[in-house]
Motif scaffolding. Structure first.
Motif, PDB file in Angstrom:
ATOM      1  N   VAL A  20       0.835  -1.205   0.000  1.00  0.00           N
ATOM      2  CA  VAL A  20       0.000   0.000   0.000  1.00  0.00           C
ATOM      3  C   VAL A  20       0.867   1.252   0.000  1.00  0.00           C
ATOM      4  O   VAL A  20       0.623   2.207  -0.754  1.00  0.00           O
ATOM      5  CB  VAL A  20      -0.952  -0.009   1.223  1.00  0.00           C
ATOM      6  N   ALA A  21       1.912   1.259   0.856  1.00  0.00           N
ATOM      7  CA  ALA A  21       2.793   2.417   0.940  1.00  0.00           C
ATOM      8  C   ALA A  21       3.523   2.665  -0.382  1.00  0.00           C
ATOM      9  O   ALA A  21       3.707   3.818  -0.801  1.00  0.00           O
ATOM     10  CB  ALA A  21       3.801   2.227   2.068  1.00  0.00           C
ATOM     11  N   SER A  22       3.920   1.602  -1.064  1.00  0.00           N
ATOM     12  CA  SER A  22       4.631   1.742  -2.340  1.00  0.00           C
ATOM     13  C   SER A  22       3.734   2.364  -3.401  1.00  0.00           C
ATOM     14  O   SER A  22       4.179   3.220  -4.193  1.00  0.00           O
ATOM     15  CB  SER A  22       5.143   0.386  -2.814  1.00  0.00           C
ATOM     16  N   GLY A  23       2.473   1.941  -3.449  1.00  0.00           N
ATOM     17  CA  GLY A  23       1.539   2.523  -4.414  1.00  0.00           C
ATOM     18  C   GLY A  23       1.349   4.008  -4.182  1.00  0.00           C
ATOM     19  O   GLY A  23       1.385   4.820  -5.130  1.00  0.00           O
ATOM     20  N   LEU A  24       1.169   4.389  -2.928  1.00  0.00           N
ATOM     21  CA  LEU A  24       1.039   5.808  -2.607  1.00  0.00           C
ATOM     22  C   LEU A  24       2.331   6.566  -2.912  1.00  0.00           C
ATOM     23  O   LEU A  24       2.301   7.709  -3.385  1.00  0.00           O
ATOM     24  CB  LEU A  24       0.671   5.971  -1.128  1.00  0.00           C
ATOM     25  N   ALA A  25       3.474   5.922  -2.637  1.00  0.00           N
ATOM     26  CA  ALA A  25       4.766   6.573  -2.868  1.00  0.00           C
ATOM     27  C   ALA A  25       4.960   6.913  -4.341  1.00  0.00           C
ATOM     28  O   ALA A  25       5.437   8.003  -4.676  1.00  0.00           O
ATOM     29  CB  ALA A  25       5.902   5.683  -2.381  1.00  0.00           C
ATOM     30  N   LEU A  26       4.587   6.007  -5.227  1.00  0.00           N
ATOM     31  CA  LEU A  26       4.744   6.269  -6.668  1.00  0.00           C
ATOM     32  C   LEU A  26       3.894   7.453  -7.100  1.00  0.00           C
ATOM     33  O   LEU A  26       4.347   8.308  -7.867  1.00  0.00           O
ATOM     34  CB  LEU A  26       4.382   5.014  -7.467  1.00  0.00           C
ATOM     35  N   LEU A 377       1.638   7.645   5.720  1.00  0.00           N
ATOM     36  CA  LEU A 377       2.811   8.469   6.033  1.00  0.00           C
ATOM     37  C   LEU A 377       4.106   7.800   5.586  1.00  0.00           C
ATOM     38  O   LEU A 377       5.023   8.464   5.097  1.00  0.00           O
ATOM     39  CB  LEU A 377       2.856   8.754   7.534  1.00  0.00           C
ATOM     40  N   VAL A 378       4.170   6.477   5.772  1.00  0.00           N
ATOM     41  CA  VAL A 378       5.343   5.745   5.271  1.00  0.00           C
ATOM     42  C   VAL A 378       5.441   5.905   3.756  1.00  0.00           C
ATOM     43  O   VAL A 378       6.524   6.137   3.191  1.00  0.00           O
ATOM     44  CB  VAL A 378       5.262   4.259   5.655  1.00  0.00           C
ATOM     45  N   GLY A 379       4.269   5.782   3.083  1.00  0.00           N
ATOM     46  CA  GLY A 379       4.255   6.000   1.636  1.00  0.00           C
ATOM     47  C   GLY A 379       4.668   7.420   1.276  1.00  0.00           C
ATOM     48  O   GLY A 379       5.359   7.646   0.276  1.00  0.00           O
ATOM     49  N   GLY A 380       4.271   8.395   2.114  1.00  0.00           N
ATOM     50  CA  GLY A 380       4.664   9.773   1.869  1.00  0.00           C
ATOM     51  C   GLY A 380       6.165   9.973   1.969  1.00  0.00           C
ATOM     52  O   GLY A 380       6.766  10.674   1.147  1.00  0.00           O
ATOM     53  N   VAL A 381       6.774   9.362   2.984  1.00  0.00           N
ATOM     54  CA  VAL A 381       8.229   9.458   3.138  1.00  0.00           C
ATOM     55  C   VAL A 381       8.937   8.855   1.926  1.00  0.00           C
ATOM     56  O   VAL A 381       9.879   9.454   1.370  1.00  0.00           O
ATOM     57  CB  VAL A 381       8.684   8.775   4.437  1.00  0.00           C
ATOM     58  N   LEU A 382       8.471   7.666   1.525  1.00  0.00           N
ATOM     59  CA  LEU A 382       9.069   7.032   0.347  1.00  0.00           C
ATOM     60  C   LEU A 382       8.837   7.869  -0.908  1.00  0.00           C
ATOM     61  O   LEU A 382       9.734   8.027  -1.746  1.00  0.00           O
ATOM     62  CB  LEU A 382       8.481   5.632   0.155  1.00  0.00           C
ATOM     63  N   VAL A 444       9.149  24.182  -0.577  1.00  0.00           N
ATOM     64  CA  VAL A 444       8.541  23.721   0.671  1.00  0.00           C
ATOM     65  C   VAL A 444       7.059  23.433   0.455  1.00  0.00           C
ATOM     66  O   VAL A 444       6.499  22.500   1.036  1.00  0.00           O
ATOM     67  CB  VAL A 444       8.740  24.785   1.774  1.00  0.00           C
ATOM     68  N   THR A 445       6.434  24.227  -0.398  1.00  0.00           N
ATOM     69  CA  THR A 445       5.013  24.008  -0.699  1.00  0.00           C
ATOM     70  C   THR A 445       4.794  22.638  -1.313  1.00  0.00           C
ATOM     71  O   THR A 445       3.805  21.946  -1.003  1.00  0.00           O
ATOM     72  CB  THR A 445       4.508  25.100  -1.657  1.00  0.00           C
ATOM     73  N   THR A 446       5.699  22.222  -2.193  1.00  0.00           N
ATOM     74  CA  THR A 446       5.572  20.901  -2.818  1.00  0.00           C
ATOM     75  C   THR A 446       5.726  19.795  -1.785  1.00  0.00           C
ATOM     76  O   THR A 446       4.994  18.801  -1.819  1.00  0.00           O
ATOM     77  CB  THR A 446       6.637  20.745  -3.920  1.00  0.00           C
ATOM     78  N   ILE A 447       6.664  19.948  -0.865  1.00  0.00           N
ATOM     79  CA  ILE A 447       6.835  18.953   0.194  1.00  0.00           C
ATOM     80  C   ILE A 447       5.585  18.898   1.069  1.00  0.00           C
ATOM     81  O   ILE A 447       5.109  17.808   1.435  1.00  0.00           O
ATOM     82  CB  ILE A 447       8.068  19.294   1.054  1.00  0.00           C
ATOM     83  N   ALA A 448       5.045  20.075   1.422  1.00  0.00           N
ATOM     84  CA  ALA A 448       3.823  20.111   2.228  1.00  0.00           C
ATOM     85  C   ALA A 448       2.671  19.439   1.483  1.00  0.00           C
ATOM     86  O   ALA A 448       1.852  18.725   2.094  1.00  0.00           O
ATOM     87  CB  ALA A 448       3.462  21.555   2.567  1.00  0.00           C
ATOM     88  N   LEU A 449       2.624  19.638   0.177  1.00  0.00           N
ATOM     89  CA  LEU A 449       1.588  18.981  -0.632  1.00  0.00           C
ATOM     90  C   LEU A 449       1.749  17.472  -0.588  1.00  0.00           C
ATOM     91  O   LEU A 449       0.756  16.727  -0.468  1.00  0.00           O
ATOM     92  CB  LEU A 449       1.678  19.478  -2.086  1.00  0.00           C
ATOM     93  N   VAL A 451       3.111  15.668   1.836  1.00  0.00           N
ATOM     94  CA  VAL A 451       2.689  15.194   3.159  1.00  0.00           C
ATOM     95  C   VAL A 451       1.162  15.160   3.240  1.00  0.00           C
ATOM     96  O   VAL A 451       0.562  14.208   3.758  1.00  0.00           O
ATOM     97  CB  VAL A 451       3.280  16.093   4.262  1.00  0.00           C
ATOM     98  N   GLY A 452       0.539  16.203   2.721  1.00  0.00           N
ATOM     99  CA  GLY A 452      -0.920  16.237   2.721  1.00  0.00           C
ATOM    100  C   GLY A 452      -1.525  15.095   1.920  1.00  0.00           C
ATOM    101  O   GLY A 452      -2.525  14.488   2.322  1.00  0.00           O
ATOM    102  N   LEU A 453      -0.909  14.783   0.782  1.00  0.00           N
ATOM    103  CA  LEU A 453      -1.396  13.667  -0.032  1.00  0.00           C
ATOM    104  C   LEU A 453      -1.209  12.344   0.694  1.00  0.00           C
ATOM    105  O   LEU A 453      -2.059  11.441   0.600  1.00  0.00           O
ATOM    106  CB  LEU A 453      -0.657  13.641  -1.376  1.00  0.00           C
ATOM    107  N   ALA A 454      -0.091  12.204   1.420  1.00  0.00           N
ATOM    108  CA  ALA A 454       0.155  10.967   2.160  1.00  0.00           C
ATOM    109  C   ALA A 454      -0.914  10.761   3.233  1.00  0.00           C
ATOM    110  O   ALA A 454      -1.472   9.668   3.394  1.00  0.00           O
ATOM    111  CB  ALA A 454       1.544  11.008   2.795  1.00  0.00           C
ATOM    112  N   VAL A 455      -1.201  11.815   3.982  1.00  0.00           N
ATOM    113  CA  VAL A 455      -2.235  11.715   5.013  1.00  0.00           C
ATOM    114  C   VAL A 455      -3.593  11.449   4.386  1.00  0.00           C
ATOM    115  O   VAL A 455      -4.375  10.618   4.879  1.00  0.00           O
ATOM    116  CB  VAL A 455      -2.264  13.010   5.855  1.00  0.00           C
ATOM    117  N   THR A 456      -3.869  12.156   3.263  1.00  0.00           N
ATOM    118  CA  THR A 456      -5.146  11.948   2.577  1.00  0.00           C
ATOM    119  C   THR A 456      -5.280  10.520   2.081  1.00  0.00           C
ATOM    120  O   THR A 456      -6.342   9.896   2.197  1.00  0.00           O
ATOM    121  CB  THR A 456      -5.275  12.922   1.392  1.00  0.00           C
TER     122      THR A 456
END
Length: 482
Positions: A20-26, A377-382, A444-449, A451-456
């Motif tokens: 699941v995390a890998s799919g979100l990461a891509l 969040l793990v997917g977001g980090v990846l 920084v805005t892109t990084i915040a985006l 993180v927001g996508l990871a949580v979403t």
């Protein structure tokens, strides 16, 4: 209890969580790369636009040149007379022409500056100098004889051979800049790499700043002199364009440019800075409505004239790239939700037992949502790591894109190929090509985006699984075997 159970379940189901995390990461990585490349496109286009009329300029005000009447001379006329003493000395003549646009009264600058929403306005005069230099060579009489009194006579059959004229035509652009307003105008797109720029006291001084390429071609250095229409100017600085080509070969004080071209109190271009970038369209309308006969060109108008691979890549990043990232991200969210829901189905007996032990449906739901959010969040980090790596690769490679600029706004081509472009001063050509290196800056805005996508993504997956878990009844769950 919540975090203990959460940690245990994630470790026990780490393979499913990693999928699941890998799919979100891509999906998140693609969004980061696309946004970074789009930002790089924007910066590349800003460099191109900056090279047209300088840093800090939001728009230019010009007046299109009147069309030439039939039979009207298209260029300057030069006249050279033979020397009475018969000498073959070199002769030269300069013609200083207003370049590209109809002139505006200098008072128009104050009118533009007085418009609501205008922070500052400064005028400039774009010129082109055509210099013709060379010499006549007298012919020599062949088979000549000497008559009475020592006079030279040409007997029948005698001829005059040789002689003629050999002249060179040299053209270059000169821009008259208001030295009291150094923060606006085309010279701001260049950096003084040798010597100095103008001072506010040099409003009518015989000084010049030379473009680096032109200075190299003519072997000019600080302290040398250049002659324009018989007037000598001291080179006080060498300017190197920070992007693109120089606005002009030489820059001189505005009053000197007006004197050379017999254009007293005249300008060809007014450079305007708005008080707020959000008011540019309103300022444009105000100037056009209140000052008749003028053409206002904004940076957005100039952007429409940029073509080539830069424009193509920008369109791809804006349309195809963003839509692709949205589709991939939506697919990643959907897959994450379905996999989480499937995992809940396989944990029916577990959740049924927990409910039988007193867990309420809300607690079970929160447990599932918590697991999904951590996975997101793990997917977001990846995804951030992959996205940064992709952006770094693009920046490291720095592919070169071409920006083709076409003349607009009444620009014309003068003798020798000189032309104007969209309100700017005379250029070397009415249409030209610039090479721009593409980078992919990550904000920084892109990084915040991301993180927001990871949580979403975690919440979407948790919503699927939580909804599934909340519908379980202990009695039904205990009858099923995992």
């Amino acid at each position: 209890m919540f975090f203990t159970y959460l940690r245990r379940e994630l470790r026990r189901r780490r393979k499913a969580a990693l999928v699941v995390a890998s799919g979100l990461a891509l999906g998140i990585a693609l969004v980061i790369v696309v946004n970074s490349v789009s930002s790089g496109m924007g910066k590349a286009q800003d460099k191109v636009l900056q090279s047209l009329y300088g840093l800090g300029t939001d728009m230019t005000v010009t007046k299109a040149a009147d069309p030439q009447e039939e039979g009207q001379a298209a260029g300057p006329r030069f006249r050279f007379d033979a020397r009475e003493d018969g000498s073959d000395e070199e002769q030269s003549s300069d013609r200083v022409l207003v370049q590209g646009f109809e002139t505006l009264a200098s008072s128009t600058v104050a009118k533009v500056a007085a418009q609501d929403g205008v922070s500052n306005a400064v005028g400039g005069l774009s010129l082109q100098v055509v210099k013709v230099s060379g010499q006549f060579t007298r012919g020599k009489i062949q088979e000549q004889g000497q008559g009475p009194g020592g006079k030279i006579v040409i007997p029948q059959g005698g001829t005059v051979k040789g002689g003629g004229a050999d002249f060179d035509v040299n053209t270059y652009s000169v821009f008259g800049t208001d030295v009291t307003e150094p923060e606006l105008g085309p010279l701001t797109s260049s950096k003084i790499t040798s010597g100095r720029t103008f001072t506010s006291s040099e409003t009518n001084a015989k000084v010049v700043v030379a473009d680096a390429s032109y200075a190299k071609e003519k072997k000019l250095a600080v302290g040398d002199t250049v002659t324009i229409k018989g007037v000598k100017y001291e080179v006080i600085g060498i300017a190197t364009p920070e992007s693109g080509d120089a606005a002009a070969n030489l820059y001189i004080p505005l009053e000197q440019a007006q004197t050379l071209s017999d254009s007293a109190n005249k300008v060809t271009t007014i450079y305007v800075k708005a008080t707020d970038s959000q008011r540019i369209d309103a300022v444009k309308s105000a100037i056009q409505n209140n000052i008749s006969g003028t053409t206002v060109t904004t940076s957005a108008d100039l952007a429409d004239t940029v073509s080539g691979s830069l424009s193509t890549a920008s369109d791809l990043a804006t349309s195809v790239g963003k839509w692709l990232s949205i589709v991939v991200l939506a697919a990643a969210f959907l897959v994450a939700g379905l996999l989480t829901s499937s995992a809940v189905s396989r944990r029916v007996r577990e959740f049924g037992t927990l409910k039988a032990l007193g867990w309420r449906s809300g607690r079970v739901t929160r447990q599932v949502v918590g697991e999904a959010v951590v996975t997101g969040l793990v997917g977001g980090v990846l995804g951030i790591a992959l996205g940064l790596a992709g952006a770094y690769v693009v920046t490291a490679i720095s592919p070169t894109l071409q920006a083709e600029l076409g003349g607009t706004g009444g620009a014309t081509t003068g003798p020798g190929g000189g032309g104007g472009f969209a309100g700017g001063p005379g250029r070397q050509a009415a249409a030209r090509t610039l090479d721009v290196a593409l980078t992919a800056p990550v904000s920084v805005t892109t990084i915040a985006l991301a993180v927001g996508l990871a949580v979403t993504g975690g919440l979407v997956a948790g919503a699927f699984g939580g909804w599934r878990a909340s519908r379980l009844r202990p009695a039904d769950a205990l009858r099923r075997v995992e």
